[in-house]
Design an enzyme around this catalytic site. Structure first.
Site, PDB file in Angstrom:
ATOM      1  N   LEU A   1       0.794  -1.223   0.000  1.00  0.00           N
ATOM      2  CA  LEU A   1       0.000   0.000   0.000  1.00  0.00           C
ATOM      3  C   LEU A   1       0.831   1.280   0.000  1.00  0.00           C
ATOM      4  CD1 LEU A   1      -3.166  -0.675   2.192  1.00  0.00           C
ATOM      5  CD2 LEU A   1      -2.798  -0.946  -0.250  1.00  0.00           C
ATOM      6  N   TYR A   2       2.127   1.192  -0.158  1.00  0.00           N
ATOM      7  CA  TYR A   2       2.904   2.426  -0.296  1.00  0.00           C
ATOM      8  C   TYR A   2       2.418   3.201  -1.517  1.00  0.00           C
ATOM      9  CZ  TYR A   2       6.474   1.172   3.209  1.00  0.00           C
ATOM     10  OH  TYR A   2       7.145   0.868   4.370  1.00  0.00           O
ATOM     11  N   THR A   3       2.109   4.461  -1.312  1.00  0.00           N
ATOM     12  CA  THR A   3       1.557   5.337  -2.349  1.00  0.00           C
ATOM     13  C   THR A   3       0.459   4.633  -3.144  1.00  0.00           C
ATOM     14  OG1 THR A   3       3.424   4.807  -3.835  1.00  0.00           O
ATOM     15  CG2 THR A   3       3.591   6.822  -2.529  1.00  0.00           C
TER      16      THR A   3
ATOM     17  N   GLY B   1      -0.077   1.620  -3.947  1.00  0.00           N
ATOM     18  CA  GLY B   1       0.326   0.610  -4.919  1.00  0.00           C
ATOM     19  C   GLY B   1       1.275   1.111  -5.984  1.00  0.00           C
TER      20      GLY B   1
END
Length: 370
Positions: free
Chosen positions: A59-61, A63
């Site tokens: 889920l960083y940024t 995807g």
């Protein structure tokens, strides 16, 4: 800026560089970060310097981080060279409790999403991102072992869990012949040193390499905040996220400003940037396997990559250690020299020297081998 020195991670055979590239800044969806061209430039700079260890999460940024990282790796045909670490735990589907957490259903869902975004058929290091407080360690470690046996994952690790939970998971893995945990990913810096109490000894004892995030304390130690110039505010991430409830970004305190002031003084004496000194100090602490460095600008990354090109003299390192030393807490106050002296009758008692082998020692004295 060469990073061509590799350590094995924990007791695994996985070879990684001492500085890992954090890809949480790949993307601007969160209000800070870097655009695709800058992210690609930073990726290329890191790889060309010899780096091989890159950390991201599903889920960083939203995807974007995984997607761009997969694209950059493919563009240069580097999949066999790059060690990709990614993580699961957080939920992108409000109202669906099984789209997050550490249960088997979510792990199996999350790994497929990460593989697709990264454009690969395997993940080198798959990490539980944050303890969900409810899933038994038995379920987590068995599911991760299944992923290793399936070939979708090579090595496994934990991040942001209690030490007892990590110890239980590793013990279960050893007992049941599951894939052992190779890594612990935890916050560590001059500002945040609490892992020294439990996690560093845990990793050393049970064979988990400690890879640390936020060595610059979310930018507080980066040089953007300079007490000598009244610089208690800056144009960094901490300003962007001021007022949010995430404890990882709560860095402004009287104690921390004293640490920043001492770091600024030491950096000036060394003729180095504050960021370089902070990363160097962190990387050379006992038990640290790799330090994750993140940047939003090319110049920041280039500066950070020079962090291991010098040594901090003992006297200066001791000053940084002293100003940032955590307050003693129970029960650790019982493990110091005074109380231990009462236990051992005043005698000096400790571990045998590294590599001690009784039989070899007996032979060197001319005696037979028992």
């Amino acid at each position: 800026m060469s990073l061509n020195t590799y350590y094995t991670l924990g007791r695994s055979g996985l070879r990684v560089t001492r500085l890992a590239l954090g890809a949480m800044t790949f993307g601007t969806e969160w209000g800070w970060g870097s655009d695709e061209a800058t992210a690609r430039q930073m990726f290329n700079t890191y790889v060309d310097a010899g780096g091989n260890f890159i950390d991201t999460a599903d889920l960083y940024t939203n995807g974007t981080s995984e997607t761009w990282l997969g694209k950059f790796i493919a563009e240069r045909n580097l999949r066999d060279r790059i060690v990709v670490a990614t993580k699961f735990s957080y939920n992108a589907e409000p109202g669906n409790p099984n789209a997050g957490g550490n249960g088997r259903k979510n792990i199996m869902r999350a790994v497929e999403g990460s593989l697709q975004r990264l454009g690969t058929d395997y993940i080198d290091l798959y990490i539980l991102h944050t303890w969900d407080t409810i899933t038994p360690a038995e379920e987590v470690i068995r599911t991760l072992d299944d992923l290793v046996r399936s070939g979708k994952v090579r090595h496994i690790g934990l991040s942001n869990t209690p030490s007892w939970y990590a110890a239980r998971a590793q013990t279960i893995a050893e007992w049941r012949n599951y894939e052992p945990l190779s890594a612990l990913q935890l916050e560590y810096s001059l500002i945040e040193r609490n892992i020294e109490r439990e996690f560093i000894p845990l990793g050393l004892e049970l064979g988990m390499g400690t890879m640390v995030w936020s060595p610059l304390a979310s930018g507080l130690l980066s040089g953007k905040y300079r007490p000598s110039e009244g610089g208690f505010t800056g144009e960094g991430r901490l300003e962007t996220v001021r007022g949010i409830s995430n404890p990882a970004f709560q860095k402004f305190s009287d104690r921390n400003w004293k640490i920043v002031a001492e770091l600024e003084t030491v950096a000036k004496e060394l003729g180095r940037s504050m960021a370089q000194v902070a990363v160097n100090w962190t990387a050379n602490r006992p038990g640290i396997a790799s330090v994750i460095i993140g940047a939003t600008k090319q110049s920041q990354l280039e500066d950070n990559l020079k962090a291991l090109s010098f040594e901090i003299p003992t006297e200066l390192a001791n000053r940084l250690e002293a100003i940032s030393r955590p307050e003693p807490q129970f029960p650790y106050i019982f493990f110091g020299s005074e109380i231990q002296g009462m236990i051992h009758g005043g005698a000096t008692v400790g571990y045998k020297p590294a590599g001690y082998q009784p039989n070899v020692l007996i032979q060197s004295q001319g005696a037979g081998v028992s």
